[in-house]
Enzyme design. Structure first.
Site, PDB file in Angstrom:
ATOM      1  N   HIS A  21      40.227  45.579  50.850  1.00  0.00           N
ATOM      2  CA  HIS A  21      40.719  44.230  50.516  1.00  0.00           C
ATOM      3  C   HIS A  21      42.103  43.986  51.129  1.00  0.00           C
ATOM      4  CE1 HIS A  21      37.584  43.270  47.439  1.00  0.00           C
ATOM      5  NE2 HIS A  21      37.554  44.582  47.321  1.00  0.00           N
ATOM      6  N   ASN A  48      34.647  40.217  42.329  1.00  0.00           N
ATOM      7  CA  ASN A  48      34.170  39.849  43.664  1.00  0.00           C
ATOM      8  C   ASN A  48      33.390  38.546  43.574  1.00  0.00           C
ATOM      9  OD1 ASN A  48      35.181  42.022  45.131  1.00  0.00           O
ATOM     10  ND2 ASN A  48      33.334  43.263  44.884  1.00  0.00           N
TER      11      ASN A  48
HETATM   12 FE1  HDD Z   1      38.206  47.712  44.139  1.00  0.00          FE
HETATM   13  C1  HDD Z   1      41.059  46.579  45.538  1.00  0.00           C
HETATM   14  C2  HDD Z   1      37.191  44.466  43.565  1.00  0.00           C
HETATM   15  C3  HDD Z   1      35.164  48.837  43.035  1.00  0.00           C
HETATM   16  C4  HDD Z   1      39.334  50.861  44.326  1.00  0.00           C
HETATM   17  N1  HDD Z   1      38.964  45.881  44.502  1.00  0.00           N
HETATM   18  C5  HDD Z   1      40.176  45.634  45.080  1.00  0.00           C
HETATM   19  C6  HDD Z   1      40.388  44.224  45.133  1.00  0.00           C
HETATM   20  C7  HDD Z   1      39.294  43.627  44.580  1.00  0.00           C
HETATM   21  C8  HDD Z   1      38.406  44.674  44.175  1.00  0.00           C
HETATM   22  C9  HDD Z   1      39.060  42.152  44.432  1.00  0.00           C
HETATM   23  C10 HDD Z   1      41.600  43.544  45.735  1.00  0.00           C
HETATM   24  C11 HDD Z   1      42.656  43.275  44.714  1.00  0.00           C
HETATM   25  C12 HDD Z   1      43.800  42.528  45.331  1.00  0.00           C
HETATM   26  O1  HDD Z   1      43.590  41.377  45.734  1.00  0.00           O
HETATM   27  O2  HDD Z   1      44.864  43.115  45.431  1.00  0.00           O
HETATM   28  N2  HDD Z   1      36.485  46.821  43.515  1.00  0.00           N
HETATM   29  C13 HDD Z   1      36.311  45.491  43.240  1.00  0.00           C
HETATM   30  C14 HDD Z   1      35.050  45.299  42.559  1.00  0.00           C
HETATM   31  C15 HDD Z   1      34.476  46.521  42.425  1.00  0.00           C
HETATM   32  C16 HDD Z   1      35.382  47.488  43.006  1.00  0.00           C
HETATM   33  C17 HDD Z   1      34.520  43.964  42.088  1.00  0.00           C
HETATM   34  C18 HDD Z   1      33.181  46.898  41.794  1.00  0.00           C
HETATM   35  C19 HDD Z   1      32.656  46.271  40.812  1.00  0.00           C
HETATM   36  N3  HDD Z   1      37.377  49.511  43.785  1.00  0.00           N
HETATM   37  C20 HDD Z   1      36.122  49.776  43.302  1.00  0.00           C
HETATM   38  C21 HDD Z   1      35.972  51.194  43.070  1.00  0.00           C
HETATM   39  C22 HDD Z   1      37.163  51.776  43.422  1.00  0.00           C
HETATM   40  C23 HDD Z   1      38.029  50.703  43.869  1.00  0.00           C
HETATM   41  C24 HDD Z   1      34.728  51.856  42.536  1.00  0.00           C
HETATM   42  C25 HDD Z   1      37.597  53.200  43.397  1.00  0.00           C
HETATM   43  C26 HDD Z   1      37.078  54.137  42.690  1.00  0.00           C
HETATM   44  N4  HDD Z   1      39.872  48.578  44.888  1.00  0.00           N
HETATM   45  C27 HDD Z   1      40.141  49.894  44.796  1.00  0.00           C
HETATM   46  C28 HDD Z   1      41.542  50.238  45.260  1.00  0.00           C
HETATM   47  C29 HDD Z   1      42.099  48.844  45.665  1.00  0.00           C
HETATM   48  C30 HDD Z   1      40.932  47.924  45.380  1.00  0.00           C
HETATM   49  C31 HDD Z   1      41.622  51.328  46.267  1.00  0.00           C
HETATM   50  C32 HDD Z   1      42.707  48.703  47.046  1.00  0.00           C
HETATM   51  C33 HDD Z   1      43.951  47.888  46.877  1.00  0.00           C
HETATM   52  C34 HDD Z   1      44.136  47.815  45.450  1.00  0.00           C
HETATM   53  O3  HDD Z   1      43.142  48.491  44.816  1.00  0.00           O
HETATM   54  O4  HDD Z   1      45.052  47.275  44.886  1.00  0.00           O
HETATM   55  O5  HDD Z   1      42.263  50.811  44.241  1.00  0.00           O
END
Ligand code: HDD
Length: 712
Positions: free
Chosen positions: A94, A167
Site C-alpha cells: 500500500h 480494502n
Molecule cells: Fe495490510 C497496510 C489492508 C492484510 C500487513 N493493509 C495496509 C493498508 C491497508 C491494508 C488498507 C494501508 C494502510 C495505509 O493507508 O497506511 N491488509 C489490509 C486488509 C487485509 C490486510 C484489508 C486483509 C483483510 N496486512 C494484511 C496482513 C498483514 C498486513 C495479513 C500482515 C500479516 N498491511 C500490513 C503492513 C502495512 C499494511 C505491512 C504496510 C504499511 C502499513 O501496514 O502501515 O503492516
C-alpha cells in the site's frame, strides 16, 4: 581575487542579486500564531532551522569567488543534511496512497448493541482521516494499476482512535497471516529483475495463487472490474474480518463493516486503465483532490452486517475465514451513518505519508475475533510503523495523535513530543492527585470469550471450501462483467511465461465455472484443458446468486459526480455549449473543455472560451462521456490530427456516450466510426438535445456496443 575574476554577487540566473531588505515589521502566520520577521516584499524572512535569518540562499560560502566551499557554512550544511534525510521507507505494501480529512456522522444510536462512544448520539460528528491506496505498486506507480484498493479509515473518537483498515474487496487472498509475506513477495516485482511494477501479471504471482487454492475467491474479485475503479469516490470499502460489537451489559454481536459510496460504484474498462496510466498517472488522487476542492464532498455510508453466535454456527462458512463473505441477501447491510471527506491535506508527507493505521487500534465497545488473519495483522501494523516512522513516538505526530485527552506513563524515546509532567512516572504510586493518571472501570475490556484447546499449527476443516463462494461471485455478475473477468484472466495469464502455471490456474477455474475455464483456455490457445484441480473439499456448494456482488446490477442511474469532455474549436456553437453546460450542472456533473490549443477558442458568437486541456493532453479516457462540438473548419483540422481521431475512436471503443454536432462528421469518419453510430452516439441539434444527452449518460456506458469493438 582568484583568476582575476571580480567577486560581485550574482544569483543562479546570473542576475545581480537583490540584497534582502528587512523591514522592521512582523507578520503572524499559521494556526500557532507564530510571528515572523517580514522581508521587504511582505513575505516572511527565510531562516535556518535555528531561526537565524538567511541573507543569501543562492550561493554557498566559498574561499574566493571560485574557491572551495567552506565547511563553516552552517546554512549550506544544514540545508543539504536535511535534504539527504527527506525520505522515509515507503510502506512495504500500500505504498501509493492518497488521503483526506472528513468526519463520520451517526444516523441512529446503536447503544443497544455497542457501548462504543462513536455510536451513541445520533447526529454527532467524529473527525476522520481516510487513506486510499493500491497494494502492490511502489510509491511512484500509476493509479490505474489492476489492483486491490486500500480503504483505511481513522476515526478520532472521544474514547480513542479507532482504525478500520479495510480494502475495496470484502475478502482476502489468504486465511492465515503467516502467508502474508509470501503473498506480497509473489505479487510485487520479481526480486532478481526488479519488475514488473504494480502488476500481478507475471509468473510469480500466478504461481503462488495456483498453489494456494484458498486465494480463488479473491482471484475472481481481483479479475473483476473492482480492481480498476473509476475513482476512489466510486468504490465500496470493507472491514473484511468479522469483528465484535459489545454493549454496556457485555453482550457481544458479530459485525462486518461496509462503506457504501453515495455516488454508486463505477469502474473503467481495462484498455482505458492502461491509457489513463499514461495520460494521467495521478488520475485517482487528482479526482479526490479536485472533488474536495470544488466542494463536491465524497461520501460513503457505513453499513453493518450484524449477526449472533447462532447464525455463525449455522452459516455455510466459518465467519473467522477472511476468504469468505456473508451475502447481503442473507444478512442485510444496515446503514448507520455517513463518512464525508471535506478537507484536503495541507501537507502530503505530514499527513498522508505519516498516517499510521493499525488494526489493533480499537475502542471500548468494539473487539476482535479469532480470525487468524486479523490476529496476525494486529502485530504487523504496529511493528511496521516503528520501521517506517523511526520510533515508538509516531503516535505523537499530529495525524496519529488522538483528539481526546491521553495520559499514561510511557516516556522518552526518539522525538518524544508530548511528555508527562510531574514527579510520578509509574503506578501504583502514593502521590494522590499529583500522581498522574489511573485506570478506570470504564476503560477497555476485552470480550471474555472462552478459549481452550491444544496448541496446533493447523487450518480448521471449516476453512476448507475454496470454490463455492468463488463460483457465487462469478454467477452473480452480469454477462458483461463475466466477460471482463475472462478477459482479465486471459490478459494476466498471457504475461505468464510458464505454461504449467497457466494450466494450474485453468485447473482451478474448472472447479469454479466450466464455461469460464473453457473461455480462458481458449483465449490462451490451450490445445486441451487440464483436469480440474484436486480440492480439499471436493463437493462445491451451489450457492444462490448474490446481486449485491455485481457493480452493474447496482448501477446508480445517475451521472452525478462524473465528467464530460467537450471538444471545441474556433467557431464552435456557443448556444449549444451554454445549453450543455446548464444540463451538466443540473445533473451535478462536470464539464471540461478540450481544444486544439490550451489557451482556448473563439466561439461562434466571438466569445473567448478557455480550455482546460490541449487535444493531445486530454484524451477521452479522462472523461466519462464526450461531446464533439467543432465547427466545420475545426472538424477538418481535427480530422487530420491523430490525437483527435484517437479521442473519438477510444471514446467509442470504451463504450462511452458520444454527443456530436453535424459539423463533426469528418472527424467521426476519420475515426472510422461514422458507419457504426449507435443509439449512444447522440446528435445534438439544439438545447433540448443536450438535456437528453446528459440523461442518457446516466447509463454511463453503452455495453451493447461491446460486440462491435472486440473481435479477438
Ligand atoms: Fe495490510 C497496510 C489492508 C492484510 C500487513 N493493509 C495496509 C493498508 C491497508 C491494508 C488498507 C494501508 C494502510 C495505509 O493507508 O497506511 N491488509 C489490509 C486488509 C487485509 C490486510 C484489508 C486483509 C483483510 N496486512 C494484511 C496482513 C498483514 C498486513 C495479513 C500482515 C500479516 N498491511 C500490513 C503492513 C502495512 C499494511 C505491512 C504496510 C504499511 C502499513 O501496514 O502501515 O503492516
Amino acid at each position: 581575487m582568484e583568476n582575476g575574476k571580480a567577486a560581485s554577487q550574482h544569483n543562479s540566473n546570473g542576475q545581480k542579486r537583490q540584497s534582502a531588505q528587512f523591514a522592521d515589521q512582523q507578520v503572524t502566520l499559521g494556526e500557532g500564531g507564530e510571528t515572523h520577521q517580514v522581508a521587504g516584499n511582505g513575505t516572511p524572512v527565510l531562516t535556518t532551522q535555528q531561526g537565524v535569518p538567511v541573507a543569501d540562499d543562492q550561493n554557498s560560502l566559498k574561499v574566493g569567488s571560485r574557491g572551495p566551499t567552506a565547511l563553516e557554512d552552517f546554512h549550506f550544511r544544514e540545508k543539504i543534511f536535511h535534504f539527504d534525510h527527506e525520505r522515509i521507507p515507503e510502506r512495504v505494501v500500500h505504498a501509493r496512497g492518497y488521503g483526506a480529512h472528513g468526519y463520520f456522522e451517526l444516523y441512529e444510536s446503536l447503544s443497544d448493541i455497542t457501548s462504543a462512544d462513536i455510536f451513541q448520539r445520533p447526529g454527532e460528528k467524529t473527525p476522520a482521516f481516510v487513506r486510499f491506496s493500491t497494494v502492490a505498486g511502489n510509491k511512484g506507480s500509476a493509479d490505474l494499476a489492476r489492483d486491490v484498493r486500500g480503504f483505511a479509515v481513522k476515526l478520532y473518537t472521544k474514547e480513542g482512535n479507532w482504525d478500520i483498515v479495510g480494502n475495496n474487496i470484502p475478502v482476502f487472498f489468504i486465511q492465515d497471516a503467516i502467508k502474508f509475506p509470501d503473498l506480497i513477495h509473489a505479487a510485487k516485482q520479481e526480486p532478481d529483475r526488479g519488475f514488473p511494477q504494480a502488476q500481478t501479471a507475471h509468473d510469480n504471482f500466478w504461481d503462488f495463487a495456483s498453489l494456494m487454492p484458498e486465494s480463488m475467491h479473491m482471484i475472481m474479485w481481483i479479475m473483476s472490474d473492482r480492481t480498476i475503479p473509476r475513482s476512489f469516490r466510486f468504490m465500496e470499502g470493507f472491514g473484511v474480518h468479522t469483528f465484535r460489537l459489545v454493549n454496556a451489559e457485555g453482550k457481544s454481536t458479530f459485525v462486518k463493516f461496509h462503506w457504501k459510496p453515495k455516488l454508486g460504484m463505477q469502474s473503467v474498462v481495462w484498455n482505458e486503465a492502461l491509457k489513463i496510466n499514461g495520460a494521467d498517472p495521478d488520475f485517482h488522487r487528482r479526482d479526490l483532490w479536485d472533488a474536495i476542492k470544488m466542494g463536491d464532498y465524497p461520501e460513503w455510508e457505513l453499513g453493518l452486517q450484524l449477526f449472533d453466535e447462532d447464525f455463525a454456527e449455522k452459516f455455510d462458512f466459518d465467519v473467522l475465514d477472511a476468504t469468505k463473505l456473508i451475502p447481503e441477501e442473507v444478512v442485510p447491510v444496515r446503514r448507520v451513518g455517513r463518512l464525508v471527506l471535506d478537507r484536503c491535506v495541507d501537507n502530503f508527507f505530514a499527513e498522508t505519508e505519516q498516517v499510521a493505521f493499525c488494526t489493533q487500534n480499537i475502542v471500548p465497545g468494539i473487539d476482535f475475533t479469532n480470525d487468524p488473519l486479523l490476529q496476525g495483522r494486529n502485530f504487523s501494523y504496529l511493528d511496521t510503523q516503528l520501521k517506517r516512522l523511526g520510533g515508538p513516538n509516531f503516535t505523537h505526530i499530529p495525524i496519529n495523535a488522538p483528539k481526546c485527552p491521553f495520559l499514561n506513563f510511557q516516556q522518552d524515546g526518539h522525538m518524544a513530543m508530548t511528555n508527562p509532567k510531574g514527579r510520578a512516572n509509574y503506578e501504583p504510586n502514593s502521590w494522590g492527585a499529583q500522581g498522574g493518571p489511573r485506570e478506570s472501570p470504564k476503560g477497555y475490556h476485552s470480550y471474555p470469550a472462552e478459549e481452550s484447546g491444544p496448541k496446533l499449527r493447523i487450518r480448521p476443516e471449516s476453512f476448507a471450501d475454496h470454490y463455492s463462494q468463488a463460483r457465487q461471485f462469478y454467477i452473480s455478475q452480469t454477462p458483461v462483467e463475466q466477460d471482463h473477468i475472462a478477459r482479465a484472466l486471459i490478459f494476466e495469464l498471457s504475461k505468464v511465461e510458464t505454461p504449467a502455471i497457466r494450466m494450474r490456474i485453468v485447473s482451478h477455474l474448472l472447479n469454479i465455472d466450466e464455461e469460464l475455464a473453457q473461455q480462458v483456455g481458449d483465449g490462451l490457445g490451450l490445445k486441451q484443458l487440464p483436469k480440474p484441480a484436486e480440492a480439499a473439499k471436493p463437493t462445491r456448494k451451489d450457492l444462490k446468486e448474490s446481486p449485491a456482488l455485481s457493480i452493474l446490477k447496482n448501477s446508480p442511474n445517475s451521472f452525478k459526480g462524473r465528467k464530460i469532455g467537450v471538444v471545441l474549436t474556433d467557431g464552435s456553437d456557443m448556444a449549444l455549449l451554454q445549453a450543455l453546460k446548464k444540463a451538466v450542472k443540473e445533473e451535478g456533473a462536470l464539464l471540461e473543455i478540450i481544444a486544439p490549443k490550451v489557451g482556448g477558442v473563439t466561439a461562434s458568437d466571438g466569445t473567448w472560451v478557455e480550455a482546460k486541456q490541449k487535444i493531445n493532453g486530454g484524451p477521452s479516457v479522462l472523461y466519462d462521456a464526450v461531446v464533439l462540438l467543432p465547427s466545420k473548419e475545426g472538424a477538418k483540422l481535427l480530422s487530420m490530427e491523430s490525437t483527435a481521431r484517437d479521442f473519438v475512436a477510444d471514446a467509442f471503443a470504451h463504450m462511452k456516450f458520444i454527443g456530436y454536432v453535424e459539423s463533426a462528421m469528418p472527424l467521426l469518419e476519420k475515426a472510422c466510426i461514422a458507419d457504426s453510430l449507435d443509439e449512444a452516439c447522440i446528435a445534438l441539434k439544439d438545447g433540448a438535445d443536450t438535456t437528453k444527452f446528459v440523461e442518457a449518460c446516466r447509463q454511463v456506458r453503452f455495453w451493447e456496443r461491446a460486440s462491435k469493438v472486440h473481435a479477438v
